[in-house]
Scaffold this motif. Structure first.
Motif, PDB file in Angstrom:
ATOM      1  N   LEU A 239       0.858  -1.182   0.000  1.00  0.00           N
ATOM      2  CA  LEU A 239       0.000   0.000   0.000  1.00  0.00           C
ATOM      3  C   LEU A 239       0.896   1.234   0.000  1.00  0.00           C
ATOM      4  CD1 LEU A 239      -2.412  -1.197   2.843  1.00  0.00           C
ATOM      5  CD2 LEU A 239      -2.748  -1.444   0.382  1.00  0.00           C
ATOM      6  N   PHE A 240       0.691   2.114  -0.965  1.00  0.00           N
ATOM      7  CA  PHE A 240       1.490   3.344  -1.057  1.00  0.00           C
ATOM      8  C   PHE A 240       0.561   4.539  -0.915  1.00  0.00           C
ATOM      9  CE2 PHE A 240       3.846   0.287  -3.667  1.00  0.00           C
ATOM     10  CZ  PHE A 240       5.151   0.479  -3.245  1.00  0.00           C
ATOM     11  N   ASP A 241       0.828   5.421   0.031  1.00  0.00           N
ATOM     12  CA  ASP A 241       0.013   6.632   0.156  1.00  0.00           C
ATOM     13  C   ASP A 241       0.839   7.854  -0.242  1.00  0.00           C
ATOM     14  OD1 ASP A 241      -1.901   8.506   0.626  1.00  0.00           O
ATOM     15  OD2 ASP A 241      -2.323   7.899   2.692  1.00  0.00           O
ATOM     16  N   GLU A 242       0.681   8.303  -1.481  1.00  0.00           N
ATOM     17  CA  GLU A 242       1.386   9.468  -2.028  1.00  0.00           C
ATOM     18  C   GLU A 242       2.879   9.426  -1.715  1.00  0.00           C
ATOM     19  OE1 GLU A 242      -0.522  12.840  -2.758  1.00  0.00           O
ATOM     20  OE2 GLU A 242      -2.501  12.282  -2.011  1.00  0.00           O
ATOM     21  N   PRO A 243       3.563   8.331  -2.057  1.00  0.00           N
ATOM     22  CA  PRO A 243       4.959   8.191  -1.634  1.00  0.00           C
ATOM     23  C   PRO A 243       5.902   9.193  -2.283  1.00  0.00           C
ATOM     24  CG  PRO A 243       4.404   6.469  -3.191  1.00  0.00           C
ATOM     25  CD  PRO A 243       3.124   7.186  -2.878  1.00  0.00           C
ATOM     26  N   LEU A 244       5.487   9.823  -3.360  1.00  0.00           N
ATOM     27  CA  LEU A 244       6.419  10.687  -4.088  1.00  0.00           C
ATOM     28  C   LEU A 244       6.183  12.173  -3.854  1.00  0.00           C
ATOM     29  CD1 LEU A 244       6.493   8.823  -7.527  1.00  0.00           C
ATOM     30  CD2 LEU A 244       7.673   8.298  -5.397  1.00  0.00           C
ATOM     31  N   SER A 245       5.165  12.526  -3.079  1.00  0.00           N
ATOM     32  CA  SER A 245       4.793  13.952  -3.053  1.00  0.00           C
ATOM     33  C   SER A 245       5.817  14.847  -2.364  1.00  0.00           C
ATOM     34  CB  SER A 245       3.401  14.173  -2.465  1.00  0.00           C
ATOM     35  OG  SER A 245       2.977  13.079  -1.779  1.00  0.00           O
ATOM     36  N   ASN A 246       6.728  14.269  -1.583  1.00  0.00           N
ATOM     37  CA  ASN A 246       7.757  15.122  -0.969  1.00  0.00           C
ATOM     38  C   ASN A 246       8.993  15.292  -1.845  1.00  0.00           C
ATOM     39  OD1 ASN A 246       6.224  15.573   1.247  1.00  0.00           O
ATOM     40  ND2 ASN A 246       7.278  14.126   2.568  1.00  0.00           N
ATOM     41  N   LEU A 247       8.986  14.675  -3.017  1.00  0.00           N
ATOM     42  CA  LEU A 247      10.180  14.726  -3.870  1.00  0.00           C
ATOM     43  C   LEU A 247      10.032  15.798  -4.936  1.00  0.00           C
ATOM     44  CD1 LEU A 247      10.606  10.874  -4.421  1.00  0.00           C
ATOM     45  CD2 LEU A 247      11.461  12.292  -2.558  1.00  0.00           C
ATOM     46  N   ASP A 248      11.169  16.321  -5.405  1.00  0.00           N
ATOM     47  CA  ASP A 248      11.074  17.325  -6.466  1.00  0.00           C
ATOM     48  C   ASP A 248      10.744  16.641  -7.789  1.00  0.00           C
ATOM     49  OD1 ASP A 248      13.335  16.526  -7.931  1.00  0.00           O
ATOM     50  OD2 ASP A 248      14.653  17.755  -6.701  1.00  0.00           O
ATOM     51  N   ALA A 249      10.421  17.444  -8.806  1.00  0.00           N
ATOM     52  CA  ALA A 249       9.822  16.897 -10.030  1.00  0.00           C
ATOM     53  C   ALA A 249      10.683  15.819 -10.688  1.00  0.00           C
ATOM     54  CB  ALA A 249       9.545  18.032 -11.014  1.00  0.00           C
ATOM     55  N   ALA A 250      12.001  16.079 -10.805  1.00  0.00           N
ATOM     56  CA  ALA A 250      12.858  15.120 -11.504  1.00  0.00           C
ATOM     57  C   ALA A 250      12.942  13.808 -10.737  1.00  0.00           C
ATOM     58  CB  ALA A 250      14.259  15.710 -11.682  1.00  0.00           C
ATOM     59  N   LEU A 251      13.067  13.930  -9.416  1.00  0.00           N
ATOM     60  CA  LEU A 251      13.178  12.746  -8.573  1.00  0.00           C
ATOM     61  C   LEU A 251      11.872  11.957  -8.559  1.00  0.00           C
ATOM     62  CD1 LEU A 251      15.422  11.563  -7.025  1.00  0.00           C
ATOM     63  CD2 LEU A 251      14.749  12.871  -5.030  1.00  0.00           C
ATOM     64  N   ARG A 252      10.773  12.696  -8.689  1.00  0.00           N
ATOM     65  CA  ARG A 252       9.466  12.034  -8.724  1.00  0.00           C
ATOM     66  C   ARG A 252       9.365  11.113  -9.932  1.00  0.00           C
ATOM     67  NH1 ARG A 252       6.221  16.500  -6.938  1.00  0.00           N
ATOM     68  NH2 ARG A 252       5.684  16.995  -9.079  1.00  0.00           N
ATOM     69  N   VAL A 253       9.832  11.616 -11.071  1.00  0.00           N
ATOM     70  CA  VAL A 253       9.767  10.808 -12.289  1.00  0.00           C
ATOM     71  C   VAL A 253      10.646   9.576 -12.132  1.00  0.00           C
ATOM     72  CG1 VAL A 253      10.321  10.753 -14.749  1.00  0.00           C
ATOM     73  CG2 VAL A 253       9.246  12.780 -13.752  1.00  0.00           C
ATOM     74  N   GLN A 254      11.868   9.781 -11.596  1.00  0.00           N
ATOM     75  CA  GLN A 254      12.799   8.664 -11.447  1.00  0.00           C
ATOM     76  C   GLN A 254      12.239   7.608 -10.493  1.00  0.00           C
ATOM     77  OE1 GLN A 254      16.640   9.923  -9.975  1.00  0.00           O
ATOM     78  NE2 GLN A 254      17.158   7.789  -9.540  1.00  0.00           N
ATOM     79  N   THR A 255      11.710   8.063  -9.356  1.00  0.00           N
ATOM     80  CA  THR A 255      11.198   7.113  -8.369  1.00  0.00           C
ATOM     81  C   THR A 255       9.940   6.419  -8.882  1.00  0.00           C
ATOM     82  OG1 THR A 255      12.032   8.676  -6.740  1.00  0.00           O
ATOM     83  CG2 THR A 255      10.783   6.839  -5.888  1.00  0.00           C
ATOM     84  N   ARG A 256       9.170   7.150  -9.693  1.00  0.00           N
ATOM     85  CA  ARG A 256       7.985   6.556 -10.319  1.00  0.00           C
ATOM     86  C   ARG A 256       8.399   5.373 -11.197  1.00  0.00           C
ATOM     87  NH1 ARG A 256       5.546  10.987 -13.759  1.00  0.00           N
ATOM     88  NH2 ARG A 256       6.211   9.914 -15.613  1.00  0.00           N
ATOM     89  N   LEU A 257       9.459   5.555 -11.966  1.00  0.00           N
ATOM     90  CA  LEU A 257       9.938   4.462 -12.817  1.00  0.00           C
ATOM     91  C   LEU A 257      10.418   3.295 -11.962  1.00  0.00           C
ATOM     92  CD1 LEU A 257      11.887   6.540 -15.492  1.00  0.00           C
ATOM     93  CD2 LEU A 257       9.753   5.292 -15.813  1.00  0.00           C
ATOM     94  N   GLU A 258      11.076   3.622 -10.828  1.00  0.00           N
ATOM     95  CA  GLU A 258      11.551   2.547  -9.953  1.00  0.00           C
ATOM     96  C   GLU A 258      10.393   1.747  -9.366  1.00  0.00           C
ATOM     97  OE1 GLU A 258      14.147   4.537  -7.259  1.00  0.00           O
ATOM     98  OE2 GLU A 258      15.704   4.702  -8.797  1.00  0.00           O
ATOM     99  N   ILE A 259       9.326   2.446  -9.019  1.00  0.00           N
ATOM    100  CA  ILE A 259       8.176   1.737  -8.454  1.00  0.00           C
ATOM    101  C   ILE A 259       7.531   0.844  -9.509  1.00  0.00           C
ATOM    102  CG2 ILE A 259       5.842   2.072  -7.524  1.00  0.00           C
ATOM    103  CD1 ILE A 259       6.938   4.400  -5.909  1.00  0.00           C
ATOM    104  N   ALA A 260       7.479   1.322 -10.749  1.00  0.00           N
ATOM    105  CA  ALA A 260       6.933   0.493 -11.836  1.00  0.00           C
ATOM    106  C   ALA A 260       7.786  -0.764 -12.016  1.00  0.00           C
ATOM    107  CB  ALA A 260       6.877   1.298 -13.128  1.00  0.00           C
ATOM    108  N   ARG A 261       9.106  -0.585 -11.934  1.00  0.00           N
ATOM    109  CA  ARG A 261      10.010  -1.728 -12.100  1.00  0.00           C
ATOM    110  C   ARG A 261       9.848  -2.708 -10.939  1.00  0.00           C
ATOM    111  NH1 ARG A 261      15.055  -2.488 -10.423  1.00  0.00           N
ATOM    112  NH2 ARG A 261      15.243  -0.336  -9.734  1.00  0.00           N
ATOM    113  N   LEU A 262       9.739  -2.133  -9.739  1.00  0.00           N
ATOM    114  CA  LEU A 262       9.551  -2.949  -8.542  1.00  0.00           C
ATOM    115  C   LEU A 262       8.324  -3.843  -8.692  1.00  0.00           C
ATOM    116  CD1 LEU A 262      10.429  -3.346  -5.551  1.00  0.00           C
ATOM    117  CD2 LEU A 262       8.755  -1.602  -4.962  1.00  0.00           C
ATOM    118  N   HIS A 263       7.255  -3.274  -9.213  1.00  0.00           N
ATOM    119  CA  HIS A 263       6.031  -4.054  -9.393  1.00  0.00           C
ATOM    120  C   HIS A 263       6.274  -5.228 -10.322  1.00  0.00           C
ATOM    121  CE1 HIS A 263       2.021  -4.720 -11.431  1.00  0.00           C
ATOM    122  NE2 HIS A 263       1.872  -5.186 -10.212  1.00  0.00           N
TER     123      HIS A 263
END
Ligand SMILES: Nc1ncnc2c1ncn2[C@@H]1O[C@H](COP(=O)(O)OP(=O)(O)OP(=O)(O)O)[C@@H](O)[C@H]1O
Ligand SMILES: [Mg+2]
Length: 378
Positions: free
Chosen positions: A158-182
């Motif tokens: 369960l993820f509750d807005e895990p990226l909202s504290n990150l800046d825009a570039a880091l958000r995109v990178q972490t988003r890709l990591e979460i997709a890969r993790l899945h």
């Protein structure tokens, strides 16, 4: 295999308060990446906390893996939650933070170490295992928080807005990591909460878009459930159409003047416009709404003939594209047009917009969509 089923779930935080969640029927398949999205206050975190067992369910049933869990304590549900605030222990290293939950459960030391190493490998945290949180970037801290969830080997993440504290570039990178993790974790189901429609579109197998405010009372919590492309191409209502897509869809008043199986005719600003939608269930003369996304409004070349006459008011250049804000006439909302490249028109220029039947959406007086008669892209 871990399905999650919400069956007619309701939540009222206290007697006298309105329902926060009304009649939520949601089915999440085993291994699916499901995103709950909607405006602030629509109840996303409430639904997620219900799955985690942190919030009571007022009415209805919640099933995890086919088992009714309404009264099952959080620790017995096989779920792990990652929050917006990473909440790492500042005096513990990355490895200790990740191991902490398993230690308190009294797990075997060697097993803990193995699991921490494996999770660190997946999250590319291996070189950082001995660091303290204060020596990590925001993105790295969030990865540690995710690692803490992975080592528990939950059935459901369960993820509750895990990226909202990150800046825009880091958000995109972490988003890709979460997709890969899945992908890497294969069979685990994931529920991911966000109010960002781009995150929803890019991560989800299935999106659950939630109503907010008085629409909850009128129509229930769930506005639409479907794949990202279904919500984009076949929004069920004006609410969905305006929430998905950025900039948001333009919506204009019109009147139904004809309806066949594959096309409807509407009158708008004295012009007849053809729409690829089935409006045969509506009475002639019905007030309807015509929807068109900014990326589907085409500026006609000079001399190209009929279209919607508008006046350019303002241009925003994004680099790869431009947003044109145009007036179509008194009493109508300003329309947004997205054009590739850098627009060179000056404010005040008259333009003609072409409306393509396949790119239009039709909503009835209740703002529910007429079925579109165009194929969904594969
Ligand atoms: N403990 C509580 N007592 C009373 N009302 C609550 C409580 N927790 C949440 N609410 C209300 O329930 C509604 C839904 O809250 P929730 O936190 O689930 O929204 P959300 O969709 O996660 O919003 P956001 O995007 O802002 O995080 C809000 O109106 C909120 O004020
Ligand atoms: Mg929330």
């Amino acid at each position: 295999m871990t399905r999650i089923d919400f069956r007619q779930v309701r939540k009222r935080y206290a007697p006298g308060l309105p329902l926060t969640i009304k009649d939520a029927d949601i089915e999440i398949d085993s291994g699916e990446f499901c995103v709950f999205v909607g405006p602030s206050g629509c109840g996303k975190s409430t639904l997620l906390r219900m799955v985690a067992g942190l919030e009571d369910i007022s009415e209805g049933e919640l099933l995890i893996g086919g088992q009714r869990v309404n009264d099952l304590p959080p620790a017995k549900r096989g779920v792990a939650m990652v929050f917006q605030s990473y909440a790492l222990y500042p005096h513990m290293t990355v490895a200790e933070n990740m191991a902490f939950g398993l230690r308190t459960l009294g797990a075997d030391k060697a097993a803990i170490e193995r699991k921490v190493r494996a999770a660190a490998e997946i999250l590319q945290l291996t070189p950082l295992l001995e660091r303290l949180p204060k020596a990590l970037s925001g993105g790295q801290r969030q990865r540690v928080a995710i690692g803490r969830a992975i080592v528990k080997e939950p059935r459901v993440f369960l993820f509750d807005e895990p990226l909202s504290n990150l800046d825009a570039a880091l958000r995109v990178q972490t988003r890709l990591e979460i997709a890969r993790l899945h992908k890497d974790l294969g069979s685990a189901s994931m529920i991911y909460v966000t109010h960002d429609q781009v995150e929803a579109m890019t991560l989800a197998d299935k999106i659950v878009l939630l109503h907010a405010g008085k629409l909850i009372e009128e129509r229930g919590s769930v506005a639409q459930v479907g794949s990202p492309m279904t919500l984009y191409h076949r929004p069920a209502s004006r609410f969905v159409a305006e929430f998905i897509g950025s900039p948001r869809m333009n919506v204009l008043p019109a009147r139904l003047v004809g309806a066949e199986a594959r096309h409807a005719q509407v009158e708008m600003l004295g012009q007849e416009v053809r729409v690829a939608a089935d409006a045969r269930h509506l009475p002639f003369g019905e007030k309807v709404l015509l929807g068109v996304r900014p990326e589907h409004l085409v500026v006609a070349d000079e001399g190209e003939g009929a279209g919607l006459p508008v006046t350019l008011r303002h241009v925003e250049r994004l680099g790869d594209a431009s947003l044109l804000y145009v007036d179509a006439g008194a009493g109508l909302p300003t329309l947004t047009v997205r054009r590739e490249g850098a627009a060179t028109h000056a404010p005040g220029t008259p333009l003609t917009l072409r409306l393509l039947p396949e790119q239009l959406h039709l909503f009835d007086a209740r703002e529910m969509a007429c079925r579109r008669t165009v194929e969904l892209p594969a």
